[in-house]
Design a protein around this motif. Structure first.
Motif, PDB file in Angstrom:
ATOM      1  N   GLY A  37      41.333  48.751  35.738  1.00 30.07           N
ATOM      2  CA  GLY A  37      41.433  48.889  37.164  1.00 30.07           C
ATOM      3  C   GLY A  37      42.051  47.331  38.209  1.00 30.07           C
ATOM      4  O   GLY A  37      42.176  48.058  39.351  1.00 30.07           O
ATOM      5  N   ASP A  38      41.823  46.060  37.493  1.00 29.32           N
ATOM      6  CA  ASP A  38      42.523  45.080  38.451  1.00 29.32           C
ATOM      7  C   ASP A  38      44.292  45.552  39.253  1.00 29.32           C
ATOM      8  O   ASP A  38      44.369  45.076  39.877  1.00 29.32           O
ATOM      9  CB  ASP A  38      42.147  43.739  38.428  1.00 29.32           C
ATOM     10  CG  ASP A  38      41.092  43.770  37.541  1.00 29.32           C
ATOM     11  OD1 ASP A  38      40.504  43.718  38.086  1.00 29.32           O
ATOM     12  OD2 ASP A  38      40.509  42.316  36.635  1.00 29.32           O
ATOM     13  N   CYS A  39      44.667  46.259  38.340  1.00 27.70           N
ATOM     14  CA  CYS A  39      46.507  46.594  38.307  1.00 27.70           C
ATOM     15  C   CYS A  39      45.935  47.233  39.938  1.00 27.70           C
ATOM     16  O   CYS A  39      47.262  47.079  41.384  1.00 27.70           O
ATOM     17  CB  CYS A  39      47.270  47.379  37.803  1.00 27.70           C
ATOM     18  SG  CYS A  39      46.484  48.916  37.125  1.00 27.70           S
ATOM     19  N   THR A  40      45.516  48.536  40.385  1.00 32.62           N
ATOM     20  CA  THR A  40      45.543  49.087  41.380  1.00 32.62           C
ATOM     21  C   THR A  40      45.161  47.889  42.009  1.00 32.62           C
ATOM     22  O   THR A  40      45.083  48.237  43.672  1.00 32.62           O
ATOM     23  CB  THR A  40      44.372  49.977  40.868  1.00 32.62           C
ATOM     24  OG1 THR A  40      45.499  50.970  40.551  1.00 32.62           O
ATOM     25  CG2 THR A  40      43.861  51.018  42.362  1.00 32.62           C
ATOM     26  N   GLU A  41      43.848  47.310  41.920  1.00 28.90           N
ATOM     27  CA  GLU A  41      43.013  46.385  43.244  1.00 28.90           C
ATOM     28  C   GLU A  41      44.384  45.409  44.108  1.00 28.90           C
ATOM     29  O   GLU A  41      44.347  45.412  44.823  1.00 28.90           O
ATOM     30  CB  GLU A  41      42.051  45.567  42.199  1.00 28.90           C
ATOM     31  CG  GLU A  41      41.130  46.109  42.271  1.00 28.90           C
ATOM     32  CD  GLU A  41      39.889  46.529  43.493  1.00 28.90           C
ATOM     33  OE1 GLU A  41      39.824  45.569  44.432  1.00 28.90           O
ATOM     34  OE2 GLU A  41      39.345  47.656  43.538  1.00 28.90           O
ATOM     35  N   VAL A  42      44.776  45.022  43.112  1.00 29.23           N
ATOM     36  CA  VAL A  42      46.121  43.932  43.390  1.00 29.23           C
ATOM     37  C   VAL A  42      47.464  44.655  44.230  1.00 29.23           C
ATOM     38  O   VAL A  42      48.183  43.724  44.633  1.00 29.23           O
ATOM     39  CB  VAL A  42      46.434  43.056  42.883  1.00 29.23           C
ATOM     40  CG1 VAL A  42      45.283  42.286  41.920  1.00 29.23           C
ATOM     41  CG2 VAL A  42      47.426  43.373  42.325  1.00 29.23           C
ATOM     42  N   CYS A  43      47.476  46.017  43.847  1.00 28.12           N
ATOM     43  CA  CYS A  43      48.832  46.337  44.614  1.00 28.12           C
ATOM     44  C   CYS A  43      48.996  46.674  46.033  1.00 28.12           C
ATOM     45  O   CYS A  43      48.020  47.359  46.649  1.00 28.12           O
ATOM     46  CB  CYS A  43      48.990  48.353  43.969  1.00 28.12           C
ATOM     47  SG  CYS A  43      50.505  48.674  44.419  1.00 28.12           S
ATOM     48  N   PRO A  44      50.303  46.289  46.082  1.00 31.88           N
ATOM     49  CA  PRO A  44      49.804  45.710  47.591  1.00 31.88           C
ATOM     50  C   PRO A  44      50.949  47.385  47.985  1.00 31.88           C
ATOM     51  O   PRO A  44      50.652  47.495  49.747  1.00 31.88           O
ATOM     52  CB  PRO A  44      51.527  45.090  48.080  1.00 31.88           C
ATOM     53  CG  PRO A  44      52.362  45.110  47.123  1.00 31.88           C
ATOM     54  CD  PRO A  44      51.334  45.133  45.497  1.00 31.88           C
ATOM     55  N   LYS A  45      51.190  48.462  47.623  1.00 32.69           N
ATOM     56  CA  LYS A  45      51.692  49.136  47.883  1.00 32.69           C
ATOM     57  C   LYS A  45      50.886  50.961  47.554  1.00 32.69           C
ATOM     58  O   LYS A  45      51.579  52.223  48.026  1.00 32.69           O
ATOM     59  CB  LYS A  45      52.666  49.560  47.514  1.00 32.69           C
ATOM     60  CG  LYS A  45      53.935  48.663  47.951  1.00 32.69           C
ATOM     61  CD  LYS A  45      54.462  48.935  49.378  1.00 32.69           C
ATOM     62  CE  LYS A  45      55.274  47.858  50.289  1.00 32.69           C
ATOM     63  NZ  LYS A  45      55.886  48.260  51.559  1.00 32.69           N
ATOM     64  N   HIS A  46      49.652  50.153  46.961  1.00 32.34           N
ATOM     65  CA  HIS A  46      48.727  51.668  47.082  1.00 32.34           C
ATOM     66  C   HIS A  46      49.335  52.029  45.992  1.00 32.34           C
ATOM     67  O   HIS A  46      49.028  53.631  46.211  1.00 32.34           O
ATOM     68  CB  HIS A  46      48.205  52.341  48.118  1.00 32.34           C
ATOM     69  CG  HIS A  46      47.536  51.207  49.079  1.00 32.34           C
ATOM     70  ND1 HIS A  46      46.270  50.174  48.603  1.00 32.34           N
ATOM     71  CD2 HIS A  46      48.475  50.324  50.329  1.00 32.34           C
ATOM     72  CE1 HIS A  46      46.733  49.505  49.861  1.00 32.34           C
ATOM     73  NE2 HIS A  46      47.058  49.575  50.947  1.00 32.34           N
TER      74      HIS A  46
END
Ligand code: FES
Length: 247
Positions: free
Chosen positions: A211-220
């Motif tokens: 889930g780190d990908c979702t944590e860092v995504c600047p566009k949600h």
């Protein structure tokens, strides 16, 4: 004396360096400066050889991503005042080969993106179909993919993804999120073609749901959710293909 802030930037020149070397710059602190503004100041006033990417300065083009104190961030929308008076360390995005300084090679990502055909595919086009007309879509049909359509290909999710770090063949978060985006577009008919890529060995099943990908995504965009939903869709398709005798 005016307030100052220290930035440590990882430098790498393939013609001279055998490994990365940190270089520190102490510059005037402006509370309304983004990190990208600070880099532009260094390049204009201190060291013109510093290499980094940027274009839009408004979190749209996705080109200014780098590791900011160890976390993948867009530097045009990350401000010095979040860190001041502490030092800021800037490194190239993790998990990608470095071209020079803070510039990474995105060829692997671009190739994977192309492999899932991130465009609307029309399969059963009739000979007399008027392709100049619009394919109408209701607001609720658009809602089915809108969140994933916000992806700006910044690749911060790849820099955060432990699976991509360990298995560079993994298709990765943004590519699967964009696959989900087109598969769930009511105008598209290319789901079966994309399934051959996303359900293959290096597709969705390599994701360990960190889930780190979702944590860092600047566009949600929530790539992790898109990956898990694609796993479910792939499993259901496989099950029904077995029932119907389809391959
Ligand atoms: S410069 Fe375009 S996203 Fe930052």
């Amino acid at each position: 004396m005016a307030d100052q802030i220290k930035l440590t930037v990882y430098r790498y020149n393939p013609d001279k360096d055998s490994e990365y070397r940190p270089q520190s710059f102490t510059i005037p602190y402006q509370k309304d400066w983004s990190i990208l503004d600070a880099l532009n100041h260094i390049k204009a006033e201190v060291d013109g050889s510093l290499a980094y990417r940027w274009s839009c300065r408004m979190a749209i083009c996705g080109s200014c991503g780098m590791m900011v104190n160890g976390t993948p961030r867009l530097t045009c929308s990350t401000y010095l005042n979040e860190f001041y008076p502490k030092e800021i360390t800037l490194e190239p995005l993790a998990n990608f080969p470095v071209v020079r300084d803070l510039v990474v090679d995105l060829s692997d990502f671009m190739g994977k993106l192309k492999s899932v055909k991130p465009w609307i595919i029309r399969k059963n086009k009739k000979d007399d179909e008027d392709t100049s007309s619009e394919y109408l879509q209701t607001p609720s049909q658009m809602d089915a993919y809108y969140q994933q359509s916000l992806c700006i290909n910044c690749t911060l999710c790849y820099a955060a993804c432990p699976a991509y770090g360990l298995h560079p063949d993994f298709l990765g978060p943004a590519v699967i999120a964009l696959t989900y985006r087109y598969n769930n577009d009511s105008r598209d008919q290319g789901r079966a073609e994309r399934r051959e890529v996303v359900a293959a060995e290096n597709g969705v099943w390599k994701c360990p749901v960190v889930g780190d990908c979702t944590e860092v995504c600047p566009k949600h965009v929530e790539p992790s959710a898109a990956i898990q939903r694609t796993k479910v869709n792939s499993a259901v398709s496989w099950f029904f293909s077995r029932l119907s005798g389809r391959k």
